[in-house]
Design an enzyme around this catalytic site. Structure first.
Site, mmCIF file in Angstrom:
data_model
loop_
_atom_site.group_PDB
_atom_site.id
_atom_site.type_symbol
_atom_site.label_atom_id
_atom_site.label_comp_id
_atom_site.label_asym_id
_atom_site.label_seq_id
_atom_site.Cartn_x
_atom_site.Cartn_y
_atom_site.Cartn_z
ATOM 1 N N HIS A 268 -4.786 10.291 14.008
ATOM 2 C CA HIS A 268 -4.611 8.863 14.262
ATOM 3 C C HIS A 268 -4.420 8.617 15.762
ATOM 4 O O HIS A 268 -5.032 7.716 16.344
ATOM 5 C CB HIS A 268 -3.388 8.374 13.471
ATOM 6 C CG HIS A 268 -3.330 6.895 13.314
ATOM 7 N ND1 HIS A 268 -2.569 6.102 14.127
ATOM 8 C CD2 HIS A 268 -3.944 6.051 12.455
ATOM 9 C CE1 HIS A 268 -2.714 4.838 13.768
ATOM 10 N NE2 HIS A 268 -3.531 4.781 12.751
ATOM 11 N N GLU B 7 0.858 -1.184 0.000
ATOM 12 C CA GLU B 7 0.000 0.000 0.000
ATOM 13 C C GLU B 7 0.891 1.229 0.000
ATOM 14 O O GLU B 7 1.774 1.358 0.863
ATOM 15 C CB GLU B 7 -0.923 0.044 1.230
ATOM 16 C CG GLU B 7 -1.887 1.229 1.127
ATOM 17 C CD GLU B 7 -2.606 1.565 2.423
ATOM 18 O OE1 GLU B 7 -3.837 1.477 2.437
ATOM 19 O OE2 GLU B 7 -1.941 1.915 3.418
HETATM 20 P P1 0O2 Z 1 -2.888 1.995 10.321
HETATM 21 O O1 0O2 Z 1 -2.680 1.803 11.765
HETATM 22 O O2 0O2 Z 1 -2.481 3.369 9.837
HETATM 23 O O3 0O2 Z 1 -2.309 0.894 9.463
HETATM 24 P P2 0O2 Z 1 -8.376 -1.667 2.748
HETATM 25 O O4 0O2 Z 1 -7.099 -1.430 3.536
HETATM 26 O O5 0O2 Z 1 -8.294 -1.170 1.322
HETATM 27 O O6 0O2 Z 1 -8.853 -3.082 2.851
HETATM 28 P P3 0O2 Z 1 -9.525 0.464 4.259
HETATM 29 O O7 0O2 Z 1 -8.960 0.166 5.619
HETATM 30 O O8 0O2 Z 1 -10.896 1.076 4.215
HETATM 31 O O9 0O2 Z 1 -9.559 -0.844 3.397
HETATM 32 O O10 0O2 Z 1 -8.524 1.317 3.414
HETATM 33 P P4 0O2 Z 1 -8.304 2.871 3.369
HETATM 34 O O11 0O2 Z 1 -9.548 3.661 3.541
HETATM 35 O O12 0O2 Z 1 -7.581 3.090 2.070
HETATM 36 O O13 0O2 Z 1 -7.388 3.187 4.655
HETATM 37 C C1 0O2 Z 1 -6.225 2.515 4.917
HETATM 38 C C2 0O2 Z 1 -5.302 3.364 5.771
HETATM 39 O O14 0O2 Z 1 -5.443 4.762 5.493
HETATM 40 C C3 0O2 Z 1 -5.516 3.268 7.262
HETATM 41 O O15 0O2 Z 1 -4.904 2.129 7.744
HETATM 42 C C4 0O2 Z 1 -4.857 4.558 7.755
HETATM 43 O O16 0O2 Z 1 -3.439 4.451 7.732
HETATM 44 C C5 0O2 Z 1 -5.258 5.528 6.665
HETATM 45 N N1 0O2 Z 1 -6.538 6.183 6.988
HETATM 46 C C6 0O2 Z 1 -7.733 5.961 6.420
HETATM 47 N N2 0O2 Z 1 -8.668 6.757 6.940
HETATM 48 C C7 0O2 Z 1 -8.068 7.527 7.868
HETATM 49 C C8 0O2 Z 1 -8.520 8.575 8.759
HETATM 50 O O17 0O2 Z 1 -9.685 8.959 8.790
HETATM 51 N N3 0O2 Z 1 -7.566 9.129 9.579
HETATM 52 C C9 0O2 Z 1 -6.252 8.741 9.565
HETATM 53 N N4 0O2 Z 1 -5.399 9.345 10.394
HETATM 54 N N5 0O2 Z 1 -5.813 7.748 8.754
HETATM 55 C C10 0O2 Z 1 -6.698 7.146 7.921
HETATM 56 P P5 0O2 Z 1 -5.397 1.405 9.089
HETATM 57 O O18 0O2 Z 1 -5.208 -0.041 8.942
HETATM 58 O O19 0O2 Z 1 -6.804 1.850 9.413
HETATM 59 O O20 0O2 Z 1 -4.479 1.965 10.195
#
Ligand code: 0O2
Length: 235
Positions: A165, A149
């Site tokens: 976050h 990613e």
């Molecule tokens: P972490 O702890 O950062 O790894 P998918 O991954 O495609 O199956 P998802 O989770 O809906 O589905 O994907 P999306 O929306 O592309 O988001 C993936 C990552 O983007 C998240 O990973 C976060 O790192 C970041 N992200 C998405 N939305 C937000 C938000 O509203 N605020 C912040 N700060 N980061 C966001 P993780 O696994 O949720 O968390």
């Protein structure tokens, strides 16, 4: 061939980690090369810095549980797209699309999905450009396409996302309404700041281009005068 989709059984977690680490290193190196080449051609670095990480096993298991899936290695590799993650931080919004375009043009990188949270921010205010790509990793007896990613965002977007976050985790996703609203307000400020910085940078580039043209014109004029004086002296 995607090793996580073959029927020959998924390998040990150690091998999975080895493949993801190799994939991250490859993408990082590709980005460093593009940045250096860009500096060479345009005297400018679109990338400020790069961060990469392998998702923790706890976080992977949590994601699988959210999707009602068992915690098997096969499910992890097939259903969690961001086990290997790389974040590319740049100065200006225009750099984000420039970098995404350069990634898409790399022949061995396959873009699986793109989510443009810059054009379409999340309700939280989150802005970033996400790509899920695969990159081939050459092992001794096989080649595997590993998913990575890629998140591309500006320094300002990154500052906002890091703080949001932390708050999200602190309140376990249930922050008080006024804090959520303040974060949305801050996200708008971040967007305005990014727009202003981009505009300022374009003005500065335009000004320095005009100064360069003026300098060249003055130099041409000085040479013409010099030639004229030489001709007068000789006659
Ligand atoms: P972490 O702890 O950062 O790894 P998918 O991954 O495609 O199956 P998802 O989770 O809906 O589905 O994907 P999306 O929306 O592309 O988001 C993936 C990552 O983007 C998240 O990973 C976060 O790192 C970041 N992200 C998405 N939305 C937000 C938000 O509203 N605020 C912040 N700060 N980061 C966001 P993780 O696994 O949720 O968390």
């Amino acid at each position: 061939m995607e090793w996580y989709e073959t029927g020959d059984g998924v390998e040990t977690w150690q091998e999975v980690l080895l493949v993801y680490n190799a994939a991250l290193r490859q993408i990082e190196t590709k980005m460093e090369i593009l940045n250096e080449e860009f500096q060479h051609v345009h005297q400018y670095n679109p990338i400020e810095h790069i961060k990469s990480r392998i998702k923790t096993p706890e976080s992977i298991v949590k994601k699988l549980r959210r999707n009602n899936l068992d915690s098997t290695i096969e499910n992890m590799v097939n259903h969690v797209n961001d086990i290997a993650g790389i974040r590319i931080i740049c100065s200006f919004t225009s750099d984000i699309y420039r970098i995404a375009d350069m990634i898409e043009k790399q022949r061995d990188i396959k873009v699986m999905t793109v989510k443009d949270y810059i054009m379409f921010p999340k309700a939280s205010g989150y802005k970033s450009y996400h790509m899920i790509v695969t990159v081939p990793v050459y092992l001794s007896d096989k080649t595997v396409d590993a998913k990575v990613e890629i998140q591309i965002r500006t320094v300002a977007m990154d500052f906002w996302a890091s703080l949001e976050h932390k708050i999200h985790y602190k309140f376990e996703g249930d922050a008080p309404e006024h804090i959520k609203q303040e974060l949305v307000d801050c996200a708008h400020m971040v967007s305005d700041l990014d727009d202003k910085m981009l505009q300022l940078n374009e003005e500065i580039l335009e000004l320095s281009h005009m100064q360069e043209v003026e300098r060249e014109e003055r130099e041409k004029e000085r040479r013409r005068q010099q030639e004229l004086e030489n001709q007068i002296h000789q006659s």
